[in-house]
Every structure is written in structure tokens, then in C-alpha cells.
Design a protein around this motif. Structure first.
Motif, PDB file in Angstrom:
ATOM      1  N   ASP A 202      12.325  -8.638  -5.352  1.00  0.00           N
ATOM      2  CA  ASP A 202      12.698  -8.544  -3.805  1.00  0.00           C
ATOM      3  C   ASP A 202      11.330  -7.751  -3.331  1.00  0.00           C
ATOM      4  OD1 ASP A 202      14.664 -10.564  -4.363  1.00  0.00           O
ATOM      5  OD2 ASP A 202      16.196  -8.838  -3.751  1.00  0.00           O
ATOM      6  N   ALA A 203      11.247  -6.833  -3.631  1.00  0.00           N
ATOM      7  CA  ALA A 203      10.096  -6.024  -3.050  1.00  0.00           C
ATOM      8  C   ALA A 203       8.910  -6.421  -3.374  1.00  0.00           C
ATOM      9  CB  ALA A 203      10.230  -4.545  -3.787  1.00  0.00           C
ATOM     10  N   LEU A 204       8.673  -7.022  -4.628  1.00  0.00           N
ATOM     11  CA  LEU A 204       7.304  -7.783  -4.873  1.00  0.00           C
ATOM     12  C   LEU A 204       7.213  -8.869  -4.067  1.00  0.00           C
ATOM     13  CD1 LEU A 204       7.440  -7.404  -8.540  1.00  0.00           C
ATOM     14  CD2 LEU A 204       5.791  -6.310  -7.240  1.00  0.00           C
ATOM     15  N   THR A 205       8.236  -9.740  -3.548  1.00  0.00           N
ATOM     16  CA  THR A 205       8.039 -11.010  -2.760  1.00  0.00           C
ATOM     17  C   THR A 205       7.861 -10.777  -1.583  1.00  0.00           C
ATOM     18  OG1 THR A 205       9.712 -12.033  -4.324  1.00  0.00           O
ATOM     19  CG2 THR A 205       9.428 -12.946  -2.052  1.00  0.00           C
ATOM     20  N   ARG A 206       8.286  -9.457  -0.929  1.00  0.00           N
ATOM     21  CA  ARG A 206       8.120  -9.015   0.338  1.00  0.00           C
ATOM     22  C   ARG A 206       6.980  -8.653   0.622  1.00  0.00           C
ATOM     23  NH1 ARG A 206      12.094  -4.427   2.269  1.00  0.00           N
ATOM     24  NH2 ARG A 206      13.542  -6.126   2.336  1.00  0.00           N
ATOM     25  N   HIS A 207       6.143  -7.959  -0.631  1.00  0.00           N
ATOM     26  CA  HIS A 207       4.706  -7.320  -0.189  1.00  0.00           C
ATOM     27  C   HIS A 207       3.666  -7.985  -0.874  1.00  0.00           C
ATOM     28  CE1 HIS A 207       6.626  -4.055   2.175  1.00  0.00           C
ATOM     29  NE2 HIS A 207       7.630  -4.092   1.220  1.00  0.00           N
ATOM     30  N   PHE A 208       3.748  -8.959  -2.194  1.00  0.00           N
ATOM     31  CA  PHE A 208       2.814  -9.366  -3.076  1.00  0.00           C
ATOM     32  C   PHE A 208       2.768 -10.795  -3.224  1.00  0.00           C
ATOM     33  CE2 PHE A 208       3.683  -4.864  -3.861  1.00  0.00           C
ATOM     34  CZ  PHE A 208       2.503  -4.366  -3.862  1.00  0.00           C
ATOM     35  N   THR A 209       1.863 -11.441  -3.179  1.00  0.00           N
ATOM     36  CA  THR A 209       1.814 -12.938  -3.174  1.00  0.00           C
ATOM     37  C   THR A 209       2.131 -13.360  -4.562  1.00  0.00           C
ATOM     38  OG1 THR A 209      -0.444 -12.889  -3.983  1.00  0.00           O
ATOM     39  CG2 THR A 209      -0.012 -13.301  -1.568  1.00  0.00           C
ATOM     40  N   ASP A 210       2.548 -14.334  -4.975  1.00  0.00           N
ATOM     41  CA  ASP A 210       2.865 -14.770  -6.261  1.00  0.00           C
ATOM     42  C   ASP A 210       1.727 -14.794  -7.405  1.00  0.00           C
ATOM     43  OD1 ASP A 210       5.380 -15.495  -5.228  1.00  0.00           O
ATOM     44  OD2 ASP A 210       4.913 -17.651  -5.299  1.00  0.00           O
ATOM     45  N   ASP A 211       0.455 -14.787  -7.003  1.00  0.00           N
ATOM     46  CA  ASP A 211      -0.693 -14.888  -7.945  1.00  0.00           C
ATOM     47  C   ASP A 211      -1.306 -13.426  -7.831  1.00  0.00           C
ATOM     48  OD1 ASP A 211      -1.745 -15.280  -5.398  1.00  0.00           O
ATOM     49  OD2 ASP A 211      -3.164 -16.691  -6.016  1.00  0.00           O
ATOM     50  N   TYR A 212      -0.573 -12.522  -7.148  1.00  0.00           N
ATOM     51  CA  TYR A 212      -1.063 -11.111  -7.170  1.00  0.00           C
ATOM     52  C   TYR A 212      -1.547 -10.556  -8.448  1.00  0.00           C
ATOM     53  CZ  TYR A 212      -1.167  -5.922  -6.362  1.00  0.00           C
ATOM     54  OH  TYR A 212      -1.320  -4.527  -6.399  1.00  0.00           O
ATOM     55  N   ARG A 213      -2.816  -9.848  -8.115  1.00  0.00           N
ATOM     56  CA  ARG A 213      -3.686  -9.265  -9.150  1.00  0.00           C
ATOM     57  C   ARG A 213      -3.987  -7.573  -8.851  1.00  0.00           C
ATOM     58  NH1 ARG A 213      -9.055 -11.359 -10.511  1.00  0.00           N
ATOM     59  NH2 ARG A 213      -8.742  -9.991 -12.027  1.00  0.00           N
ATOM     60  N   GLN A 214      -4.053  -6.718  -9.838  1.00  0.00           N
ATOM     61  CA  GLN A 214      -4.260  -5.578  -9.324  1.00  0.00           C
ATOM     62  C   GLN A 214      -5.064  -4.915 -10.719  1.00  0.00           C
ATOM     63  OE1 GLN A 214      -1.130  -2.859  -8.316  1.00  0.00           O
ATOM     64  NE2 GLN A 214      -2.033  -1.301  -9.283  1.00  0.00           N
ATOM     65  N   SER A 215      -6.042  -3.887 -10.208  1.00  0.00           N
ATOM     66  CA  SER A 215      -7.017  -3.167 -11.083  1.00  0.00           C
ATOM     67  C   SER A 215      -6.499  -1.848 -10.759  1.00  0.00           C
ATOM     68  CB  SER A 215      -8.335  -3.551 -10.697  1.00  0.00           C
ATOM     69  OG  SER A 215      -9.142  -2.713 -11.326  1.00  0.00           O
ATOM     70  N   THR A 216      -6.193  -1.150 -11.806  1.00  0.00           N
ATOM     71  CA  THR A 216      -6.011   0.444 -11.698  1.00  0.00           C
ATOM     72  C   THR A 216      -7.179   0.952 -12.724  1.00  0.00           C
ATOM     73  OG1 THR A 216      -3.657   0.168 -11.215  1.00  0.00           O
ATOM     74  CG2 THR A 216      -4.513   2.308 -11.816  1.00  0.00           C
ATOM     75  N   ASP A 217      -8.016   1.827 -12.081  1.00  0.00           N
ATOM     76  CA  ASP A 217      -9.296   2.487 -12.952  1.00  0.00           C
ATOM     77  C   ASP A 217      -9.822   1.520 -13.681  1.00  0.00           C
ATOM     78  OD1 ASP A 217      -8.348   4.937 -11.412  1.00  0.00           O
ATOM     79  OD2 ASP A 217      -6.885   5.328 -12.892  1.00  0.00           O
ATOM     80  N   GLY A 218     -10.297   0.270 -13.343  1.00  0.00           N
ATOM     81  CA  GLY A 218     -10.961  -0.876 -13.837  1.00  0.00           C
ATOM     82  C   GLY A 218     -10.103  -1.688 -14.895  1.00  0.00           C
ATOM     83  N   GLU A 219      -8.818  -1.443 -15.050  1.00  0.00           N
ATOM     84  CA  GLU A 219      -8.010  -2.425 -15.839  1.00  0.00           C
ATOM     85  C   GLU A 219      -6.988  -3.340 -15.061  1.00  0.00           C
ATOM     86  OE1 GLU A 219      -5.975  -0.789 -19.032  1.00  0.00           O
ATOM     87  OE2 GLU A 219      -7.708   0.794 -19.510  1.00  0.00           O
TER      88      GLU A 219
END
Length: 117
Positions: free
Chosen positions: A21-38
Motif C-alpha cells: 500500500d505504501a508502494l502504491t501511494r508513492h511509486f508507479t507500477d513500473d518504478y525503477r531504482q538505482s542505488t550506488d549504480g545498481e
């Protein structure tokens, strides 16, 4: 305005809100994230948040800088996580993100560095 500190608070500290539910509130369904290049996708991010939530007893987020212009978002924060075992981990995090038209994060790149306590 989108806020990474609000998203992290919902994900890690709001126990009566399911991670999905938190993800749905703040992030799109196709969300992508890079943390320190990964790069990871939303499903992997969800798994990481579920695991982290199981470790976290308390979280403190201090926003140092935050800027939003159109669909661009930049932010720098310090996060201190207290584990259920009493350990404390701190990081300074630099965030650059793309915000979707609906106000949720679509992609995010972050660089982090540990803080010595």
C-alpha cells in the motif's frame, strides 16, 4: 509534491500500512531504482523494504536539501535506523528522481555514504 522522506516514513515506520500500500501511494507500477549504480525494479524494491521493515525498530529522517522542478526531484537526507537489536546505522543519501504526472516516483537514482556514529 512528491517526498522521499514521506515515502520512507510510510515504508519503514508506519506499521499499520502494508508495504504494498505504501508502494502504491508513492511509486508507479513500473518504478525503477538505482542505488550506488545498481538498478532494481519495483518488485525487488518491495522485497527489500519488507526485509528492512522486519529489522527496523525506529527510523529518523532529516531532510537537508529538497528541490522539485516540473518532473524533476532532488533531495539530500540523513537517515538513522535503529534495529530491533538496538544497533544504529546512519547514512547520508543523495536522491535524484523523476516524478510521474500523478505525483508518484517513476524512477530514482541515489548515492549513499555511511555515517560514523
Amino acid at each position: 509534491m512528491a517526498s522521499i522522506s514521506a515515502a520512507l516514513h510510510d515504508l519503514l515506520a508506519t506499521r499499520d500500512l502494508a508495504v504494498e500500500d505504501a508502494l502504491t501511494r508513492h511509486f508507479t507500477d513500473d518504478y525503477r531504482q538505482s542505488t550506488d549504480g545498481e538498478w532494481i525494479d519495483r518488485a525487488t524494491f518491495a522485497q527489500q523494504m519488507e526485509q528492512l521493515r522486519g529489522f527496523v525498530d525506529a527510523v529518523e529522517i532529516t531532510v537537508l536539501d529538497e528541490l522539485s522542478q516540473g518532473s524533476r526531484y532532488a533531495e539530500r537526507h540523513v537517515i538513522r535506523v535503529t534495529g530491533r537489536d538496538g544497533s544504529v546505522v546512519g547514512q547520508e543519501v543523495y536522491v535524484f528522481a523523476e516524478v510521474a504526472e500523478d505525483g508518484r516516483f517513476g524512477s530514482l537514482e541515489e548515492l549513499s555514504r555511511p555515517l560514523s556514529e
